[in-house]
Design an enzyme around this catalytic site. Sequence first.
Site, PDB file in Angstrom:
ATOM      1  CG  ASN A  10     -38.016  33.075 -22.779  1.00  0.00           C
ATOM      2  OD1 ASN A  10     -39.086  33.655 -22.678  1.00  0.00           O
ATOM      3  ND2 ASN A  10     -37.183  32.983 -21.757  1.00  0.00           N
ATOM      4  NE  ARG A  13     -29.365  28.085 -23.812  1.00  0.00           N
ATOM      5  CZ  ARG A  13     -28.666  28.503 -24.855  1.00  0.00           C
ATOM      6  NH1 ARG A  13     -27.341  28.558 -24.777  1.00  0.00           N
ATOM      7  NH2 ARG A  13     -29.263  28.873 -25.969  1.00  0.00           N
ATOM      8  CG  ASP A 124     -30.023  25.085 -26.348  1.00  0.00           C
ATOM      9  OD1 ASP A 124     -30.777  24.555 -25.508  1.00  0.00           O
ATOM     10  OD2 ASP A 124     -30.442  25.657 -27.366  1.00  0.00           O
TER      11      ASP A 124
END
Length: 160
Positions: A10, A13, A124
């Site tokens: 968190n 992305r 990611d």
Amino acid sequence: MRLLVVCLGNICRSPMAEGVLRARIAASTLAGEVELDSAGTGDWHVGQPPDRRAIVKAAEHGVDITGLRARQLDATDYQRFDWLLCADRANLRDVRARMPQGAHARAALLLDWAAGGGEEEIPDPYTGGSEQFEHVFQLLDHAAEGVIARLRQELAERAR
């Protein structure tokens, strides 16, 4: 309609997705109709702001995510949100594995749900540089169009 965007920590992305979606929805006819948040499946960054590279990249596109803070997905999210939209398959597996019996929320890959246009997962960018963050931003910005279309359709169906 309540959407929660989920990634691993968190800080990259999902806060970028939350910011892009907030901006695009606020500029659409859906303003005020959608609740948005983001969370991570992991707890490493709880309370921290988004990664500085995510903040910079979002700002380059006119999206401010500086006020967001990382949090971890918790059991109440499965009742509070309609959709848990995951960045990648690993997050989707984790979200589904944690889903309590009788959960209200449904889980899906964000790009599948938004008709993301070819790519299935949001990579990611954490170990990458500006180019990876730009790629992720572009995926999310494109996905926002699909999210808005999908939300319009779902809200119209609910109104029937």
